[in-house]
Scaffold this motif. Structure first.
Motif, PDB file in Angstrom:
ATOM      1  N   VAL A  59       8.583  -7.883   7.327  1.00 28.18           N
ATOM      2  CA  VAL A  59       7.984  -6.923   7.504  1.00 28.18           C
ATOM      3  C   VAL A  59       7.747  -5.956   6.385  1.00 28.18           C
ATOM      4  CG1 VAL A  59       8.433  -4.427   8.592  1.00 28.18           C
ATOM      5  CG2 VAL A  59       9.230  -6.351   9.962  1.00 28.18           C
ATOM      6  N   ILE A  60       8.495  -5.918   5.282  1.00 30.25           N
ATOM      7  CA  ILE A  60       8.181  -5.421   4.077  1.00 30.25           C
ATOM      8  C   ILE A  60       7.179  -6.035   3.180  1.00 30.25           C
ATOM      9  CG2 ILE A  60       9.297  -4.956   1.718  1.00 30.25           C
ATOM     10  CD1 ILE A  60      10.472  -3.106   3.681  1.00 30.25           C
ATOM     11  N   ASN A  61       7.061  -7.565   3.418  1.00 27.11           N
ATOM     12  CA  ASN A  61       5.941  -8.175   2.631  1.00 27.11           C
ATOM     13  C   ASN A  61       4.601  -7.608   3.458  1.00 27.11           C
ATOM     14  OD1 ASN A  61       5.064 -10.332   0.676  1.00 27.11           O
ATOM     15  ND2 ASN A  61       4.527 -11.531   2.779  1.00 27.11           N
ATOM     16  N   ALA A  62       4.663  -7.583   4.781  1.00 26.85           N
ATOM     17  CA  ALA A  62       3.335  -7.222   5.485  1.00 26.85           C
ATOM     18  C   ALA A  62       2.796  -5.559   5.155  1.00 26.85           C
ATOM     19  CB  ALA A  62       3.744  -7.296   7.077  1.00 26.85           C
ATOM     20  N   ALA A  63       3.964  -4.999   4.854  1.00 28.07           N
ATOM     21  CA  ALA A  63       3.649  -3.478   4.475  1.00 28.07           C
ATOM     22  C   ALA A  63       3.228  -3.325   2.987  1.00 28.07           C
ATOM     23  CB  ALA A  63       4.723  -2.637   4.971  1.00 28.07           C
ATOM     24  N   LEU A  64       3.470  -4.254   2.286  1.00 29.27           N
ATOM     25  CA  LEU A  64       3.485  -3.828   0.874  1.00 29.27           C
ATOM     26  C   LEU A  64       1.858  -3.428   0.368  1.00 29.27           C
ATOM     27  CD1 LEU A  64       4.956  -7.052  -1.257  1.00 29.27           C
ATOM     28  CD2 LEU A  64       5.802  -4.670  -1.233  1.00 29.27           C
ATOM     29  N   PRO A  65       0.836  -3.995   0.908  1.00 28.94           N
ATOM     30  CA  PRO A  65      -0.353  -3.113   0.687  1.00 28.94           C
ATOM     31  C   PRO A  65      -0.722  -1.833   0.802  1.00 28.94           C
ATOM     32  CG  PRO A  65      -0.713  -5.329   1.631  1.00 28.94           C
ATOM     33  CD  PRO A  65       0.661  -4.994   1.783  1.00 28.94           C
ATOM     34  N   ALA A  66       0.197  -1.360   1.922  1.00 29.67           N
ATOM     35  CA  ALA A  66       0.082   0.070   2.584  1.00 29.67           C
ATOM     36  C   ALA A  66       1.070   0.998   1.778  1.00 29.67           C
ATOM     37  CB  ALA A  66       0.232   0.131   3.995  1.00 29.67           C
ATOM     38  N   PHE A  67       1.987   0.855   1.244  1.00 29.76           N
ATOM     39  CA  PHE A  67       2.978   1.849   0.663  1.00 29.76           C
ATOM     40  C   PHE A  67       2.200   2.488  -0.411  1.00 29.76           C
ATOM     41  CE2 PHE A  67       6.538  -1.604   1.661  1.00 29.76           C
ATOM     42  CZ  PHE A  67       6.909  -0.933   2.683  1.00 29.76           C
ATOM     43  N   LYS A  68       2.549   3.847  -0.593  1.00 26.74           N
ATOM     44  CA  LYS A  68       2.272   4.646  -1.610  1.00 26.74           C
ATOM     45  C   LYS A  68       3.074   4.540  -2.725  1.00 26.74           C
ATOM     46  CE  LYS A  68       3.652   9.260  -0.317  1.00 26.74           C
ATOM     47  NZ  LYS A  68       3.181  10.595   0.219  1.00 26.74           N
ATOM     48  N   ARG A  69       2.752   4.667  -4.044  1.00 29.12           N
ATOM     49  CA  ARG A  69       3.599   4.671  -5.068  1.00 29.12           C
ATOM     50  C   ARG A  69       4.486   5.815  -5.060  1.00 29.12           C
ATOM     51  NH1 ARG A  69       2.308   0.668  -8.927  1.00 29.12           N
ATOM     52  NH2 ARG A  69       3.541   1.629 -10.488  1.00 29.12           N
ATOM     53  N   GLY A  70       5.727   5.508  -5.442  1.00 30.99           N
ATOM     54  CA  GLY A  70       6.626   6.681  -5.601  1.00 30.99           C
ATOM     55  C   GLY A  70       7.342   6.692  -4.051  1.00 30.99           C
ATOM     56  N   ALA A  71       6.966   5.906  -3.141  1.00 29.69           N
ATOM     57  CA  ALA A  71       7.722   6.090  -1.905  1.00 29.69           C
ATOM     58  C   ALA A  71       9.012   5.334  -2.071  1.00 29.69           C
ATOM     59  CB  ALA A  71       6.927   5.490  -0.795  1.00 29.69           C
ATOM     60  N   ILE A  72       9.961   5.646  -1.041  1.00 27.41           N
ATOM     61  CA  ILE A  72      11.418   5.028  -1.111  1.00 27.41           C
ATOM     62  C   ILE A  72      11.445   4.492   0.290  1.00 27.41           C
ATOM     63  CG2 ILE A  72      13.676   5.208  -1.611  1.00 27.41           C
ATOM     64  CD1 ILE A  72      13.083   7.523  -3.248  1.00 27.41           C
TER      65      ILE A  72
END
Length: 281
Positions: A59-72
């Motif tokens: 799930v994390i791998n699939a979401a990687l392109p969508a995370f915003k920098r600085g999120a936790i």
């Protein structure tokens, strides 16, 4: 857990691989995302809680392109220590922080917001997410990334071992001529008292093995305990025995409550059984 966040006033976007499982939260005020990217793209804090580490990684791998920098990202799943480190490394490459924060307390603790939350990560990241985690229970920073998973394994080691010992005590009382229920009543309040004796001891007496925490989950945790011990260069002989106990009934009762450890002990003692009640699953 999600409802408690909504009750506390936090805006919540929910996503599940099976949308129907998330949709009931809409009535409590959650926005139900149609895609994983939609769920995470504007979030400052992302909480994951999934069946196992490999699923979290997917799930994390699939979401990687969508995370915003600085999120936790706060992963509240129970995973291997090595998997937590891998997730941290994946997120660090895209400028996203990580806290591993598995929980203990079961469905009752989740509903009552009294979960024990064992967190691993940087002090700075922990302080940022602590107010949110405090809505769910009692968060404690126990060390660097992956230390939360180590603490959870220690918790599960104690749980699995204690339940096995309670099961042995119940069968010994029955087989040796004492009333198991009266024995439990007699020892409560002494040094053997515990939440496990209170709750799961009664489940054993009632032969009520409706989960709660499941045998398949406890068996997975015991396997991860043994892996962690090997990686740490130590021998845990009692944990090895407890692992065998849970695996001995894993195929037959994977979805039964952890208190079904009693069935494993009875399996080792043909013809011996605690009480006359029918087993309830």
């Amino acid at each position: 857990m999600a409802k408690n966040l909504l009750k506390a006033g936090y805006p919540l976007t929910a996503w599940n691989r099976t949308r129907e499982k998330a949709e009931p939260l809409a009535a409590d005020g959650a926005h139900i995302a149609s895609t994983l990217a939609e769920a995470v793209k504007d979030a400052d804090i992302i909480i994951t809680i999934l069946a196992d580490g490999s699923t979290v990684i997917d799930v994390i791998n699939a979401a990687l392109p969508a995370f915003k920098r600085g999120a936790i990202v706060v992963d509240m799943s129970s995973t291997k220590q090595s998997e937590a480190k891998d997730i941290h490394a994946m997120l660090a490459k895209v400028g996203v922080g990580f806290i591993d924060a598995p929980v203990s307390g079961g469905t009752v603790g989740a509903a009552a917001a009294t979960l024990a939350i064992m967190a691993g990560g940087s002090a700075a990241n922990f302080e940022q997410v602590k107010p949110v985690l405090s809505v769910l229970g009692r968060p404690t920073l126990v060390g660097a990334v992956s230390a939360g998973q180590v603490a959870k394994l220690c918790n599960q080691l104690i749980v699995g071992g204690t339940l096995s010992i309670i099961a042995e005590a119940m069968l010994l009382a029955q087989a040796a001529g004492a009333d198991p229920a009266a024995m439990r009543t007699a020892i409560r309040g002494g040094f053997a008292e515990s939440r496990l004796l209170e709750v799961h001891g009664q489940r054993m007496l009632d032969r009520a093995f409706i989960p709660g925490g499941q045998i398949k989950t406890q068996a997975k945790d015991m396997d991860n305990i043994m892996i962690a011990a090997q990686e740490a260069g130590i021998t845990l002989p009692v944990s090895a025995l407890v692992t065998e106990i849970y695996h001995s009934i894993l195929d037959a009762y994977p979805n039964a409550d952890q208190s079904a450890a009693l069935l494993a002990i009875e399996k080792l003692n043909p013809g011996k059984r605690v009480g006359d009640a029918e087993d309830k699953f």
